[in-house]
Write a protein that holds these residues in place. Structure first.
Motif, PDB file in Angstrom:
ATOM      1  N   ASP A 164       0.852  -1.183   0.000  1.00 17.75           N
ATOM      2  CA  ASP A 164       0.000   0.000   0.000  1.00 17.75           C
ATOM      3  C   ASP A 164       0.891   1.237   0.000  1.00 17.75           C
ATOM      4  N   GLY A 165       1.058   1.847  -1.158  1.00 19.20           N
ATOM      5  CA  GLY A 165       1.988   2.962  -1.307  1.00 19.20           C
ATOM      6  C   GLY A 165       1.493   4.283  -0.782  1.00 19.20           C
ATOM      7  N   ARG A 166       0.374   4.294  -0.045  1.00 19.64           N
ATOM      8  CA  ARG A 166      -0.140   5.561   0.487  1.00 19.64           C
ATOM      9  C   ARG A 166       0.535   5.960   1.792  1.00 19.64           C
ATOM     10  N   GLY A 167       1.528   5.185   2.226  1.00 18.40           N
ATOM     11  CA  GLY A 167       2.219   5.527   3.460  1.00 18.40           C
ATOM     12  C   GLY A 167       2.997   6.819   3.330  1.00 18.40           C
ATOM     13  N   VAL A 168       3.502   7.309   4.459  1.00 14.01           N
ATOM     14  CA  VAL A 168       4.234   8.574   4.474  1.00 14.01           C
ATOM     15  C   VAL A 168       5.628   8.351   5.045  1.00 14.01           C
ATOM     16  N   GLY A 169       6.468   9.372   4.945  1.00 13.64           N
ATOM     17  CA  GLY A 169       7.819   9.291   5.482  1.00 13.64           C
ATOM     18  C   GLY A 169       8.733  10.254   4.756  1.00 13.64           C
ATOM     19  N   PHE A 170       9.725  10.798   5.458  1.00 15.15           N
ATOM     20  CA  PHE A 170      10.649  11.757   4.861  1.00 15.15           C
ATOM     21  C   PHE A 170      11.750  11.074   4.051  1.00 15.15           C
ATOM     22  N   TYR A 171      12.082   9.834   4.386  1.00 16.95           N
ATOM     23  CA  TYR A 171      13.183   9.140   3.722  1.00 16.95           C
ATOM     24  C   TYR A 171      12.684   8.007   2.828  1.00 16.95           C
ATOM     25  N   PHE A 172      11.749   7.211   3.323  1.00 14.69           N
ATOM     26  CA  PHE A 172      11.122   6.148   2.546  1.00 14.69           C
ATOM     27  C   PHE A 172       9.619   6.222   2.781  1.00 14.69           C
ATOM     28  N   ARG A 173       8.858   5.702   1.834  1.00 16.25           N
ATOM     29  CA  ARG A 173       7.409   5.659   2.004  1.00 16.25           C
ATOM     30  C   ARG A 173       7.064   4.415   2.818  1.00 16.25           C
ATOM     31  N   ASN A 174       6.623   4.620   4.038  1.00 17.56           N
ATOM     32  CA  ASN A 174       6.395   3.513   4.966  1.00 17.56           C
ATOM     33  C   ASN A 174       5.147   2.709   4.608  1.00 17.56           C
ATOM     34  N   VAL A 175       5.325   1.418   4.452  1.00 12.97           N
ATOM     35  CA  VAL A 175       4.187   0.519   4.239  1.00 12.97           C
ATOM     36  C   VAL A 175       4.164  -0.559   5.322  1.00 12.97           C
ATOM     37  N   THR A 176       4.921  -0.338   6.395  1.00 14.22           N
ATOM     38  CA  THR A 176       4.964  -1.295   7.502  1.00 14.22           C
ATOM     39  C   THR A 176       4.874  -0.567   8.829  1.00 14.22           C
ATOM     40  N   GLU A 177       4.478  -1.303   9.869  1.00 13.21           N
ATOM     41  CA  GLU A 177       4.578  -0.842  11.253  1.00 13.21           C
ATOM     42  C   GLU A 177       5.134  -1.994  12.077  1.00 13.21           C
ATOM     43  N   ILE A 178       5.731  -1.640  13.212  1.00 14.61           N
ATOM     44  CA  ILE A 178       6.434  -2.629  14.030  1.00 14.61           C
ATOM     45  C   ILE A 178       5.669  -2.898  15.324  1.00 14.61           C
ATOM     46  N   LEU A 179       5.501  -4.174  15.628  1.00 15.52           N
ATOM     47  CA  LEU A 179       4.940  -4.605  16.911  1.00 15.52           C
ATOM     48  C   LEU A 179       6.067  -5.287  17.677  1.00 15.52           C
ATOM     49  N   LEU A 180       6.644  -4.570  18.635  1.00 13.85           N
ATOM     50  CA  LEU A 180       7.748  -5.112  19.423  1.00 13.85           C
ATOM     51  C   LEU A 180       7.227  -6.155  20.403  1.00 13.85           C
ATOM     52  N   PHE A 181       8.018  -7.190  20.630  1.00 11.09           N
ATOM     53  CA  PHE A 181       7.650  -8.235  21.585  1.00 11.09           C
ATOM     54  C   PHE A 181       8.704  -8.302  22.676  1.00 11.09           C
ATOM     55  N   GLY A 182       8.256  -8.197  23.929  1.00 14.72           N
ATOM     56  CA  GLY A 182       9.173  -8.252  25.055  1.00 14.72           C
ATOM     57  C   GLY A 182       8.671  -9.173  26.146  1.00 14.72           C
ATOM     58  N   VAL A 183       9.583  -9.564  27.020  1.00 15.45           N
ATOM     59  CA  VAL A 183       9.262 -10.500  28.104  1.00 15.45           C
ATOM     60  C   VAL A 183       9.694  -9.908  29.440  1.00 15.45           C
ATOM     61  N   LYS A 184       8.827 -10.058  30.423  1.00 14.82           N
ATOM     62  CA  LYS A 184       9.159  -9.738  31.809  1.00 14.82           C
ATOM     63  C   LYS A 184       9.336 -11.058  32.543  1.00 14.82           C
ATOM     64  N   GLY A 185      10.411 -11.199  33.298  1.00 15.33           N
ATOM     65  CA  GLY A 185      10.660 -12.457  33.989  1.00 15.33           C
ATOM     66  C   GLY A 185      11.101 -13.519  33.005  1.00 15.33           C
ATOM     67  N   SER A 186      10.470 -14.684  33.081  1.00 16.40           N
ATOM     68  CA  SER A 186      10.834 -15.794  32.199  1.00 16.40           C
ATOM     69  C   SER A 186       9.573 -16.533  31.782  1.00 16.40           C
ATOM     70  N   MET A 187       9.166 -16.364  30.526  1.00 15.03           N
ATOM     71  CA  MET A 187       7.978 -17.055  30.039  1.00 15.03           C
ATOM     72  C   MET A 187       8.045 -17.183  28.524  1.00 15.03           C
ATOM     73  N   ARG A 188       8.096 -18.408  28.043  1.00 14.40           N
ATOM     74  CA  ARG A 188       8.122 -18.652  26.606  1.00 14.40           C
ATOM     75  C   ARG A 188       6.738 -18.429  26.019  1.00 14.40           C
ATOM     76  N   THR A 189       6.693 -18.286  24.710  1.00 16.92           N
ATOM     77  CA  THR A 189       5.408 -18.234  24.034  1.00 16.92           C
ATOM     78  C   THR A 189       4.777 -19.627  24.055  1.00 16.92           C
ATOM     79  N   LEU A 190       3.468 -19.677  23.812  1.00 17.51           N
ATOM     80  CA  LEU A 190       2.751 -20.946  23.798  1.00 17.51           C
ATOM     81  C   LEU A 190       3.108 -21.752  22.551  1.00 17.51           C
ATOM     82  N   ALA A 191       2.723 -23.015  22.542  1.00 17.62           N
ATOM     83  CA  ALA A 191       3.119 -23.935  21.473  1.00 17.62           C
ATOM     84  C   ALA A 191       2.792 -23.435  20.062  1.00 17.62           C
ATOM     85  N   PRO A 192       1.606 -22.833  19.818  1.00 19.79           N
ATOM     86  CA  PRO A 192       1.307 -22.386  18.448  1.00 19.79           C
ATOM     87  C   PRO A 192       2.299 -21.368  17.900  1.00 19.79           C
ATOM     88  N   ALA A 193       3.010 -20.671  18.784  1.00 21.12           N
ATOM     89  CA  ALA A 193       3.967 -19.662  18.326  1.00 21.12           C
ATOM     90  C   ALA A 193       5.131 -20.282  17.572  1.00 21.12           C
TER      91      ALA A 193
END
Length: 281
Positions: free
Chosen positions: A115-144
């Protein structure tokens, strides 16, 4: 003669207390209202005419006591614009999580192309980032183990994230679930945000749990939760049971099936009354 500061676009208000659940949230999804340097540009959230939503500065977002409402071991899914990636990592650390990985939302046209309708000064953004972090110690579930770290969908309203995120998160991380800065209702989640009602609400509406105070986390039927969280819930339910509440009363209060209430009580070895017998005076 000294000059006074210009009036802000909107008064800076102290955010209301985060909701709490017995045992803490095991998974948090957050889409903070990031503040860009150009606050009134055409694509900015606070554009004076378009007036999309209020924003928070970085220090205000970092100061939210997210760690305090989470379980000892928890997962965080944090949306961050490409240009503010360092800010996203700083927020994750301030909230008590360590960065592990990310999921990319690739915005597609109807024909499947970028979708080329994104914006940006350097590149036209067509993505967004979903960061994943962990507190303590816990793995993702089996489907991951077979879940790729990409969501490919068409975009909708300004800043609205894909609904596919919920199914992905629920498959990969345990409840109870908290969505911060929620703008749309989602069954089975505790919501914190001023636009999270069944209909998009005016700013300032208060939702269940928004003003603080512990509530029982909503749970899907047959949803698996960490034993430590289940034990915390069981102990809290046990206090009410020993004070005279019936299992049916507790099912109504918590919204859980009667069998789940009974299982939680048994988990913490609560002395059970015979069915139909009231608590001893």
């Amino acid at each position: 003669m000294s000059k006074k500061n210009a009036d802000p676009l909107r008064p800076e208000a102290q955010p209301p207390a985060l909701p709490k659940v017995v045992g803490g949230f095991s998974t948090v999804l957050a889409d903070p209202p990031w503040r860009f340097t150009n606050r009134t540009g055409k694509v900015a959230p606070e554009h004076r005419r378009l007036d999309r939503y209020s924003t928070m500065d970085l220090e205000g977002i970092k100061a939210l006591p997210v760690s305090e409402v989470c379980a000892k071991n928890a997962h965080l899914y944090l949306w961050v614009p490409n240009a503010l990636l360092p800010d996203g990592l700083a927020v994750m650390e301030a909230w008590g999580f360590r960065y592990i990985s990310n999921i990319i939302w690739a915005k597609r046209r109807k024909d499947g192309g970028p979708d080329g309708r994104g914006v940006g000064f350097y590149f036209r953004n067509v993505t967004e980032i979903l960061l994943f972090g962990v507190k303590g110690s816990m793995r993702t579930l089996a489907p991951a183990r077979s879940q790729v770290n990409m969501i490919e969908t068409r975009k909708r309203e300004h800043s609205r994230k894909p609904d596919e995120q919920y199914g992905l998160i629920e498959a990969c991380s345990p409840g109870p679930y908290l969505e911060m800065f929620a703008r749309h209702p989602q069954k089975g989640w505790t919501l914190w945000g001023d636009e999270a009602s069944e209909e998009v609400a005016p700013r300032g509406q208060v939702h269940k749990g928004y003003a603080g105070g512990e509530i029982f986390p909503p749970l899907h039927t047959n949803e698996q939760i960490p034993e430590t969280v289940a034990a915390e819930i069981g102990r809290e339910i046990g206090i009410r049971y020993e004070a005279g509440a019936s299992i049916r009363d507790l099912a109504v209060e918590t919204g859980y099936p009667i069998q789940r209430v009974r299982s939680l009580l048994e988990l913490v070895e609560t002395p059970m009354r015979k069915r139909g017998r009231p608590a001893a005076e």
